[in-house]
Design a protein around this motif. Structure first.
Motif, short mmCIF file in Angstrom:
data_model
loop_
_atom_site.label_atom_id
_atom_site.label_comp_id
_atom_site.label_asym_id
_atom_site.label_seq_id
_atom_site.Cartn_x
_atom_site.Cartn_y
_atom_site.Cartn_z
N ALA A 1 0.83 -1.21 0.00
CA ALA A 1 0.00 0.00 0.00
C ALA A 1 0.86 1.26 0.00
O ALA A 1 0.54 2.25 -0.67
N ASP B 1 -4.62 -7.34 -1.17
CA ASP B 1 -5.12 -6.64 -2.35
C ASP B 1 -6.46 -7.22 -2.78
O ASP B 1 -6.71 -8.43 -2.69
N GLY C 1 -9.79 -2.28 4.81
CA GLY C 1 -8.90 -1.31 4.17
C GLY C 1 -7.77 -0.84 5.06
O GLY C 1 -7.23 0.25 4.87
N GLU D 1 -4.39 0.18 3.33
CA GLU D 1 -4.48 1.44 2.59
C GLU D 1 -4.62 2.63 3.54
O GLU D 1 -4.00 3.68 3.34
N THR D 2 -5.43 2.46 4.59
CA THR D 2 -5.58 3.55 5.57
C THR D 2 -4.27 3.80 6.30
O THR D 2 -3.91 4.95 6.58
#
Length: 388
Positions: free
Chosen positions: A27, A199, A366, A369-370
């Motif tokens: 990420a 992913d 998520g 990503e976060t």
């Protein structure tokens, strides 16, 4: 934003720690990061590390669930010479570039046996002319310690060295104070990211898993009791005797042991190695049977499949049991203890779990990503502070 990131990860028995670290690294790479992952153990072959630069540190593991000793992959106790080599390798790897970010997976909220390596690494980072942002990445639940001073030490280390504490959990579900008595001291560093999954992938082709009982064990290093019970439980179940049972064997289990499990499988039970499409199998499955490791539970939450959990609870482990009970409280699973597990008890748990409905509740995901978003913001703030 272009930046460099160095991630340190050490998995000792299971593989969940390195899976999370890789997901966060990938990420960060998508956000413009040149990311190095320094791993202190062998990365499992099912894990796609994508664009990450991999540094193989002198490898070690825990020989058992006590986590009181570290040994080489050959089973030899580590000594002072080995420790010196490990410290040198870590600092050399970190010193190879001017890293903007140092992320340690779990430490200092665990992995205290690696303090001989990580405190020198942290001191090295803090002494740089332009120190990197230093962050730690921890899972939803911490293992409680019998000695309170050890948990206080964790808070002290976080306050002395760290700029950010990332917790990969849904705060509506589990919070740091649920498993850490000094949470209030570090709360100003804490950010909840949601659960850190891999992913997004398109669904794999095929019908494997369809209406099956999918039994999994992560890496498998501490799952012998579950696997032996699962191989005999199918004919004892009232609700699942008609289903195919698919037993997935982790890559920490030797080829000889895998062959024995495969030969022991009765009719209607498929035994095979762990698969990359495990999340897809769960989406099609009638039921999941597993331990309660972070990544397995996350896959189960996403799939919405009912579950039986046999939490790993050897020695002083509390983390999986607490996670499993949380899901049971939300009507997502049935929990049966690992101690004395027998095929009859596992079959009864399977029958109870099959009375649960599939869930459509959306847990916060998520997390990788976060995490990358939070860390990039921290890097931007640090860059502004360091600019003349």
């Amino acid at each position: 934003m272009r930046f460099t990131a160095f991630i340190h990860v050490q998995h000792l028995l299971g593989t969940g720690h390195v899976v999370r670290a890789v997901n966060i690294g990938k990420a960060l790479a998508k956000k413009g990061g040149d990311v190095t992952l320094a791993s202190g153990n062998t990365i499992p072959p099912t894990l796609d590390t994508g664009p990450l630069e991999i540094v193989k540190l002198p490898a070690c593991r825990s020989p058992d669930a006590a986590f009181k000793r570290l040994v080489t992959l050959d089973g030899e106790d580590i000594d002072d010479e080995w420790k010196s080599a490990r410290v040198k390798a870590s600092i050399q790897a970190f010193g190879s570039k001017n890293y903007d970010l140092l992320l340690t997976e779990t430490y200092p909220f665990g992995r205290r046996q690696l303090d001989f390596e990580l405190t020198p690494l942290l001191n090295h980072a803090k002494s740089m002319t332009k120190p990197p942002v230093i962050a730690t990445s921890i899972r939803d639940i911490l293992v409680r310690k019998k000695e309170l001073w050890k948990e206080e030490w964790m808070a002290d280390q976080a306050l002395n060295y760290y700029d950010r504490v990332l917790i990969h959990a849904d705060p509506d579900f589990i919070q740091l104070e649920d498993s850490f008595p000094f949470a209030e001291r570090v709360n100003h560093l804490v950010r909840y990211t949601g659960y850190a999954s891999g992913d997004a992938r398109s669904q794999a082709e095929g019908s494997d898993g369809e209406d099956e009982i999918v039994v999994s064990c992560g890496g498998g290093a501490v799952a012998e009791g579950l696997l032996l019970a699962a191989l005999e439980a199918k004919p004892l179940s009232r609700r699942a005797e008609d289903a195919t049972w698919r037993v997935l064997i982790g890559h920490d289990i030797s080829e000889d042991a895998f062959s024995i499990y495969k030969l022991s499988a009765p009719k209607g039970v498929i035994v095979e190695r762990a698969r990359r499409d495990f999340p897809d199998l769960l989406k099609r499955a009638r039921l999941s049977v597993s331990q309660a490791g972070y990544n397995t539970v996350l896959d189960i939450l996403i799939a919405g499949v009912p579950a039986v959990f046999v939490p790993f609870a050897q020695e002083n482990e509390t983390e999986q049991g607490q996670r499993a009970e949380a899901l049971a409280h939300h009507g997502r699973a049935v929990v049966t203890p690992e101690a004395g597990l027998a095929p009859e008890r596992l079959a009864a748990a399977v029958d109870d779990a099959l009375a649960l409905p599939r869930s459509h509740h959306q847990v916060q995901l998520g997390g990788a990503e976060t995490s990358a978003d939070i860390l990039v913001r921290d890097l931007q703030i640090r860059s502004a502070e360091q600019s003349p």
